[in-house]
Enzyme design. Sequence first.
Site, mmCIF file in Angstrom:
data_model
loop_
_atom_site.group_PDB
_atom_site.id
_atom_site.type_symbol
_atom_site.label_atom_id
_atom_site.label_comp_id
_atom_site.label_asym_id
_atom_site.label_seq_id
_atom_site.Cartn_x
_atom_site.Cartn_y
_atom_site.Cartn_z
ATOM 1 N N CYS A 1 66.382 18.023 14.202
ATOM 2 C CA CYS A 1 67.069 17.540 13.007
ATOM 3 C C CYS A 1 66.295 18.009 11.772
ATOM 4 C CB CYS A 1 67.236 16.027 13.037
ATOM 5 S SG CYS A 1 65.731 15.075 12.834
ATOM 6 N N CYS B 1 25.346 37.028 4.526
ATOM 7 C CA CYS B 1 24.939 35.733 3.976
ATOM 8 C C CYS B 1 25.531 35.460 2.605
ATOM 9 C CB CYS B 1 23.419 35.631 3.920
ATOM 10 S SG CYS B 1 22.650 36.794 2.761
ATOM 11 N N HIS C 1 19.879 42.228 -0.498
ATOM 12 C CA HIS C 1 18.458 42.269 -0.143
ATOM 13 C C HIS C 1 18.268 43.400 0.859
ATOM 14 C CE1 HIS C 1 19.915 40.058 3.427
ATOM 15 N NE2 HIS C 1 20.591 39.342 2.543
ATOM 16 N N CYS D 1 30.706 28.809 10.314
ATOM 17 C CA CYS D 1 31.747 29.846 10.224
ATOM 18 C C CYS D 1 31.832 30.475 8.846
ATOM 19 C CB CYS D 1 33.102 29.263 10.622
ATOM 20 S SG CYS D 1 33.745 28.013 9.475
ATOM 21 N N CYS E 1 32.653 10.754 1.300
ATOM 22 C CA CYS E 1 31.239 10.696 1.649
ATOM 23 C C CYS E 1 30.675 12.098 1.828
ATOM 24 C CB CYS E 1 31.040 9.874 2.916
ATOM 25 S SG CYS E 1 31.718 10.624 4.404
ATOM 26 N N CYS F 1 34.013 20.637 9.073
ATOM 27 C CA CYS F 1 34.779 21.847 8.793
ATOM 28 C C CYS F 1 36.066 21.840 9.618
ATOM 29 C CB CYS F 1 33.936 23.085 9.117
ATOM 30 S SG CYS F 1 34.818 24.642 8.911
ATOM 31 N N CYS G 1 35.975 25.171 12.251
ATOM 32 C CA CYS G 1 35.153 25.202 13.464
ATOM 33 C C CYS G 1 34.719 23.821 13.940
ATOM 34 C CB CYS G 1 33.917 26.073 13.237
ATOM 35 S SG CYS G 1 32.751 25.410 11.997
ATOM 36 N N CYS H 1 22.509 19.175 1.741
ATOM 37 C CA CYS H 1 21.494 20.099 2.261
ATOM 38 C C CYS H 1 22.011 20.986 3.389
ATOM 39 C CB CYS H 1 20.273 19.325 2.737
ATOM 40 S SG CYS H 1 20.582 18.248 4.154
ATOM 41 N N CYS I 1 18.075 13.469 0.932
ATOM 42 C CA CYS I 1 19.461 12.981 0.961
ATOM 43 C C CYS I 1 19.545 11.479 1.201
ATOM 44 C CB CYS I 1 20.255 13.720 2.038
ATOM 45 S SG CYS I 1 20.350 15.503 1.793
#
Length: 301
Positions: A53, A156, A161, A194, A204, A209, A212, A220, A238
Site C-alpha cells: 500500500c 590519515c 608527511h 572506517c 552524550c 558509527c 561500522c 578523545c 574526559c
Amino acid sequence: MDSVDGLQCLTMTAENPPSGDLIPAPLVTCKLCLCEQSLDKMTMLQECQCIFCTPCLKQYMVLSIREGCGSPITCPDMVCLNHGTLQETEIACLVPLDEFQLYQRLKFEREVHMDPLRTWCPVADCQTVCHISAGDPGQPVLVECPSCHLKFCSCCKDAWHEESSCRDSQSAMPEHGALFGTDADAPIKQCPVCRIYIERNEGCAQMMCKNCKHTFCWYCLQNLDNDIFLRHYDKGPCRNKLGHSRASVMWNRTQVVGILVGLGVIALVTSPLLLLASPCIICCVCKSCRGKKKKHDPSTT
C-alpha cells in the site's frame, strides 16, 4: 498511473466495472501493514513486482533514507525472491522533495567513501571531493585539493608527511582552516575505524558509527566497544564529559549488572538440567545415527 515532474509512479489502478455492475473492486493484502486495500491504493515495485500500500511504502522509504546512510533501499518484503531494489524514479515519486534530496546527498557521500580513488578534503569549510592518483593499495598518496590547494595524506587525511608515517605525523595547518577532528569540540570528526565523517549535534559523548558500528569517545576518539560500564568518563581528560548526570550513569551501570546477574542465574539453573538430560540426548542422537546407517547400508537391503 500518476506522474510527478515527468517521473512515473507505479500506483496501480483497478479497471472500472461496467455501468450498473455492483461487483466490488478486488482487494490486495499489504505485506507491511497486513491490511487489505484496493488496487488504487497500492504501488508495485518495478524491479521485483512486489505490491504494497502506498502510505506504508512512503513511510518505509522515509525511514530507510534517514537510517540507511545512502545505501540502496531494498524491497521491504523480507522473503522477496527477486531481492528487488527501489529505483530513484520510484523514490522521487513517493517521498517529499527534501527527503529525496537528502537521499541523493547521502548516496553521493557513500559513493565517495566507497571509492578508493576519491576522498573528501579534510578542511571543514571546503567540502570538496578530491581525486586520488592510482598507487599501491593501502599506501599513503599525496592528494591536493583543487579548491583550497591543501596537500594532505590519502590515508590519515593529515597534512602531507612524505618522510614520516601516518601514526607519527601529528602536524596541523591552521592557515588552511580547522581540519576535521583536530579539536576536541569540533562538530565533525572521523570514525577512528572506517574514517567516515560524523557530525554530532547533541547528545552524550559516547558515539556509535552507523557505518561500522564502532563505539568511541567523541572527545578523545578512544575505543569504547568493551567499556559497558562507561568507566572511561570517571578519570582522565574526559572525566564527567559524558553528558549525563551521575545518577543516570549509576542507573545504567545498575541495569548492566542486573542483566549480567540474571544471565548468570539462568546459566546456574539450566546447567544441572542440561547435565541430567545429556545422557538422554546422547542416546537419542546415537539411535538416530544407527537408524540412518542401517537405512543406507546395502547389506541390510
